[in-house]
Design an enzyme around this catalytic site. Structure first.
Site, short mmCIF file in Angstrom:
data_model
loop_
_atom_site.label_atom_id
_atom_site.label_comp_id
_atom_site.label_asym_id
_atom_site.label_seq_id
_atom_site.Cartn_x
_atom_site.Cartn_y
_atom_site.Cartn_z
N GLY A 38 1.18 -1.59 -0.21
CA GLY A 38 0.27 -0.23 0.46
C GLY A 38 0.99 0.94 0.15
O GLY A 38 1.69 1.11 -0.50
N ALA A 84 2.27 2.77 2.64
CA ALA A 84 3.30 3.09 3.67
C ALA A 84 4.51 2.01 3.63
O ALA A 84 5.32 2.22 2.00
CB ALA A 84 2.93 2.92 4.77
N GLY A 85 4.05 0.43 2.62
CA GLY A 85 5.18 -0.47 1.69
C GLY A 85 5.63 0.34 0.59
O GLY A 85 6.54 0.03 0.22
N ARG A 108 -15.80 12.45 13.21
CA ARG A 108 -15.73 11.16 12.39
C ARG A 108 -16.75 10.05 14.26
O ARG A 108 -17.47 9.62 14.23
CB ARG A 108 -15.16 10.22 12.50
CG ARG A 108 -14.55 10.50 10.63
CD ARG A 108 -13.59 10.10 9.76
NE ARG A 108 -13.12 10.18 8.84
CZ ARG A 108 -12.62 10.64 7.43
NH1 ARG A 108 -11.70 9.00 8.48
NH2 ARG A 108 -12.30 10.29 6.50
N HIS A 154 -14.41 0.75 9.97
CA HIS A 154 -13.40 1.64 9.27
C HIS A 154 -11.72 1.93 9.43
O HIS A 154 -10.93 1.37 8.37
CB HIS A 154 -13.83 3.02 9.27
CG HIS A 154 -12.44 3.77 8.21
ND1 HIS A 154 -13.26 3.67 6.57
CD2 HIS A 154 -12.20 5.19 7.80
CE1 HIS A 154 -12.28 4.33 5.68
NE2 HIS A 154 -11.77 5.73 7.20
N ARG A 204 -9.37 9.25 14.47
CA ARG A 204 -7.35 9.80 12.83
C ARG A 204 -8.54 10.91 12.27
O ARG A 204 -10.01 10.88 12.13
CB ARG A 204 -7.59 8.95 12.15
CG ARG A 204 -6.53 9.19 11.43
CD ARG A 204 -6.09 7.91 10.64
NE ARG A 204 -7.38 7.90 9.76
CZ ARG A 204 -8.14 7.84 8.84
NH1 ARG A 204 -8.38 9.16 8.12
NH2 ARG A 204 -9.02 7.34 8.12
N SER A 207 -4.89 9.75 6.77
CA SER A 207 -4.17 7.85 7.10
C SER A 207 -3.45 8.14 5.41
O SER A 207 -2.42 7.68 5.93
CB SER A 207 -5.44 7.23 6.73
OG SER A 207 -6.02 7.33 5.30
N LEU A 208 -3.77 8.82 5.15
CA LEU A 208 -3.04 8.34 2.89
C LEU A 208 -1.73 9.41 3.79
O LEU A 208 -0.49 9.07 3.52
CB LEU A 208 -3.66 9.05 2.13
CG LEU A 208 -5.05 8.42 1.71
CD1 LEU A 208 -5.69 9.35 0.84
CD2 LEU A 208 -4.91 7.20 1.14
#
Lengths: 248, 640
Positions: free
Chosen positions: B44, B46-47, B332, B403, B437, B442-443
């Protein structure tokens, strides 16, 4: 709803495959197509049979991992819809549905409906990127990109890499997939510096992977879940020819 | 024995810490880098970004993913955007403001220095992505465009239509494949990591299963990076992809890596509600919809009229009523909880009375249908595909869904777990978001970890590893791990019970969602722990997995993932039970203010809980990392 399924079963790419018939009685219209297959699989497992292997992951139409031929059409009857977003309300009680994998010699069958689409990755590996290392980037707003340019690049970049274009093409050509990446990058100032080398590498790689040639039937665009335009193929051909001419 | 954990934080004022770290971090010379091997699990954001960046530096990288292509990792599904403190809008944004918003959004339960670093590196990410050709939204003049997201009062979100995750991921996927082209990255798609191999106390490799053939493979390396994402799929119904799982981090946990705050799961407020028992996932509708959509329920729980026929006076716009200054853009956790409150009062809408309305009629009247279609057209189309309903004509029905995992493997400032040489980045770690968060962070975290943090910290670790020769995979530690993995698969196959892994997963997920979801109580959690233990016992004797281990077998893959969920689920409940306070997404009914808001207890719970595996899933050890706030003073988090 009652549904009859004729599903392609094949152990691996060496074995011979065949259609097998299955019946489901309690299919809800609100089920997605893949949830219908889930239901079938639970039934098969409980009977002591092997479940139907199929590829899927995000189930919201963006990862590109799902994709089967449904009654001969890639991703089924709805336009601009991946298999995972197709719901059973698109079918009628009593229907017989044929389900097959995306077939192409560059997509060896792994099992049943699962195929290996790594050939598409190899095309990107050959040149589908901007050659920039982490840390080299200039300030983002120092490269203005007009609204129209960004939108046009996005239209091409939206490809999800599912391979429906290849499966729908009578020549099993990956021209739509390859050209979408070439087009995405060629339309941006960041990417256009490498266009001429990129297009040659990617087109050559596409041939090496065993994909066929494009004969402009445009079936790919019709079945593409993202509506990627065949004009990208025209741009790819233009850039390819230009690159060859420039060399001479 | 319970320990107090310390994450050595660099010296200096908050704004100088990361620079001070980088100035002093050890380096590996370019010639030595090619002697060193790095395994990165997960492709993803990060990886892929980590693997590409490390390969560019000259390390030999092996990159693994269970999907059939690295481009399919679930980062691809993120819709709304990515935050960065560029202050292009001149609306008062700054690194400090972004840091503070993130820290406050997380209810003051994250590490100051990490959160600051996230904000500090955010601008570089936008530069990098633009250089890669990510087609972000633009103004007509050609400059980058921004929009607003929940929990903040500035516009710092960059986006690429409703497909920001896809476009960012394609950028890092292409960077990864570019390194495959140079030969610095070896790619292993359709491979699932099943164990981490530890030699002399350090992570030295992994055991992976080739999902096409069933073959078990050993892979050695000088260091292992886990970028395997979150585990919200443990609730079964979630916004995650079907394959998302906790297995990589859970198996690392069982090899000594601590799990931090595992119960902190973000329940997203705007997902599509469940429509029936067959359902396999809940589709997310971007939070950006709340910019123009108004959330309401009928005032009368016995309301039978169609939404369009219910007059204004009979509607309760509960978010606008309870949180006037943020309204429909409340964070959220707060929005989800408020929705649950209405649904629990019986005011839910839809056939299962499990949803609330998200209504665009005012926005359509005000701006016209075309403007709304331009802003959210793809989401309205998706809504229609799934539900068959035209949301231009009647309100959407939305409902909360599991989520994002704020919890994950505990990591220090260098993103290293408690196992030397084992790093965790992106959603797989716990570090930056505290107990909740913020949208579009997060992205950002995944990219920043991979592009800009790990390349420095991993190198600092590798600096004294250059004398270690290539890791040979005939070491007994590999043998032992391989045997463990094979024995476990054999036990699943030979069980021959009556229930599939999927059926167990559904049961587990429901239990967890009911008792360790939006609202938690002591009694509920104790009951859940008991039920999970029973279910786990049943899993040992009543699981049905067809086929064999030496072939394609997705049921066997699921069986392993569900087995790990069975253990992790108990730890989540234990974590939620021990934390006798409410903070962010963790809401304990016993700990609330008079008006029903979260009551934090900084005196007793101002720490991250890092759980240690003991060999018995029911007896984890609690270790604490105290959270020290040098710059910011935690306040009551209010959005009223």
């Amino acid at each position: 709803m009652k549904i009859t399924l004729k599903i392609w079963r094949q152990r691996d790419c060496q074995s011979k495959g065949e259609f097998k018939e299955y019946h489901l009685d309690k299919v809800s219209k609100d089920m997605s197509f893949l949830e219908m297959l889930d239901t079938l699989n639970i039934k098969l497992i409980k009977q002591g049979d092997l479940p139907v292997e199929f590829d899927h992951d995000c189930r919201e139409g963006i990862c590109g991992q799902c994709g089967v031929m449904i009654n001969g059409i890639a991703h089924g009857p709805l336009k601009n819809t991946t298999t995972c977003q197709l719901h059973m309300r698109s079918f009628n009680d009593g229907d017989t549905i044929y389900v097959e994998p995306f077939k192409a010699s560059a997509f060896p069958i792994v099992r049943d409906l699962k195929v290996n689409r790594s050939a598409l990755d190899h095309i990107i590996t050959s040149g589908g990127y901007v050659s920039v290392d982490t840390g080299q980037a200039p300030e983002a707003n120092s490269i203005p990109v007009t609204f129209e340019q960004a939108e046009a690049a996005f239209d091409a970049a939206a490809c999800i890499g599912c391979g429906a274009c290849v499966a729908s093409c009578k020549n099993s050509s990956a021209a739509l997939f390859t050209s979408a990446k070439i087009s995405h990058l060629a339309q941006l100032p960041q990417g256009d510096k490498e266009t001429s080398t990129r297009v040659v590498s990617m087109v050559n790689q596409m041939e090496e992977e065993g994909f066929g040639h494009c004969t402009n039937t445009e079936a790919c665009e019709v079945e593409c879940p993202e509506g990627i335009s065949v004009l990208n193929i025209a741009r790819m051909n233009y850039e390819y020819n230009r690159s060859r001419l420039m060399k001479k | 024995m319970s320990k107090t954990l310390k994450a050595p934080i660099p010296e200096g004022p908050l704004a100088e810490k990361w620079n001070n770290y980088k100035a002093k971090a050890r380096l590996v010379s370019p010639n030595n880098r090619k002697q060193l091997e790095v395994i990165v699990v997960g492709t993803g954001l990060a990886g892929a970004s980590a693997a590409a960046s490390l390969a560019e530096m000259g390390y030999n990288v092996k990159s693994f993913c269970f999907q059939d292509s690295p481009r399919r990792a679930h980062s691809v599904a993120a819709q709304g955007g990515v935050n960065a403190a560029k202050n292009y809008k001149n609306d008062g944004d700054s690194v400090y403001r972004m840091f503070y918003d993130t820290l406050k959004g997380g209810d003051f339960r994250s590490r100051e220095a990490n959160t600051y670093r996230l904000a500090e590196c955010s601008a570089s990410l936008i530069d990098q992505a633009v250089a890669q050709g990510v087609p972000f939204g633009r103004e007509y003049g050609g400059y980058l465009r921004n929009r607003s997201f929940g929990g903040v009062q500035v516009s710092r979100t960059f986006y690429a239509r409703g497909q920001t995750g896809q476009q960012l991921l394609l950028g890092s996927y292409q960077a990864l494949l570019r390194q495959q082209h140079t030969g610095k990255v070896k790619l292993y798609a359709r491979h699932e990591m099943l164990d981490v191999v530890i030699i002399d106390g350090r992570a030295r490799g992994i055991i992976a299963r080739n999902l096409d053939t069933g073959e078990i493979e050993r892979h050695g390396a000088h260091t292992v990076v886990l970028a395997t994402g979150g585990f919200g799929k443990i609730y079964y119904l979630s916004t995650l992809a079907m394959g998302c799982n906790a297995s990589a981090i859970w198996r690392a946990h069982k090899k000594g890596a601590y799990m931090a705050n595992p119960s902190w799961t973000q329940i997203h407020p705007t997902s599509l509600p469940q429509s029936g028992e067959h359902q396999s996932k809940l589709t997310l509708m971007s939070e950006s919809l709340r910019n123009d959509g108004r959330i309401w329920v009928p005032k009368d729980k016995n309301e039978t009229r169609a939404p369009g026929e219910i007059p204004e006076d009979d509607r309760d716009y509960y978010l606008e009523r309870k949180y006037p200054s943020f309204g429909n853009l409340a964070p959220r956790d707060i929005s989800s909880r408020a929705a649950k409150e209405q649904i629990d009062l019986g005011k839910g809408v839809g056939p299962l009375k499990n949803a609330v309305y998200l209504d665009f009629s005012r926005a359509i009247n005000e701006y016209g249908k075309d403007v709304i279609a331009e802003r959210y057209g793809n989401l309205f189309t998706m809504y229609k595909k799934i539900t068959g309903i035209d949301a231009y004509k009647e309100p959407m029905k939305i409902s909360p869904a599991a989520h994002f995992s704020m919890g994950g493997l505990w990591v220090d400032y260098e993103l290293m777990t408690t196992v030397p040489g084992l790093f965790a980045i992106g959603e797989a770690n716990f570090s930056d978001h505290g107990a909740n968060r913020l949208g579009a962070n997060s992205l950002l975290q995944a990219c920043v970890d991979g592009y800009f943090i790990l390349p420095y910290t991993l190198q600092n670790y590798l600096a004294d590893q250059i004398k270690i020769p290539k890791i040979e995979v005939d070491h007994p530690a590999f043998e032992e791990s391989e045997k463990l993995v094979k024995d476990q698969m054999q036990s699943f196959l030979s069980c021959k019970g009556k229930k599939t892994a999927e059926e167990f997963h559904k049961e587990l997920g429901k239990e967890l969602y009911d008792k360790c979801g939006l609202l938690r109580t002591k009694n509920g959690l104790e009951k859940a722990i008991e039920n999970i233990r029973n279910l786990r016992e049943e899993y040992k004797t009543n699981l049905l997995v067809p086929g064999s281990a030496e072939e394609v077998n997705s049921e066997l893959e699921k069986a392993g993932r569900v087995a790990d969920y069975m253990e992790l689920a108990e730890l989540m409940c234990v974590d939620a039970l021990h934390r006798e306070e409410s903070c962010g997404a963790h809401f304990r009914a016993e700990f609330q203010t008079e008006d029903g808001e979260a009551r934090r207890d900084d005196e007793n719970f101002c720490y991250s809980a890092a759980w240690e595996w003991t060999g018995n899933a029911s007896q984890p050890i609690l270790n604490r990392e105290p959270l020290v706030f040098d710059t910011v003073k935690p306040t009551v988090r209010s959005y009223k």
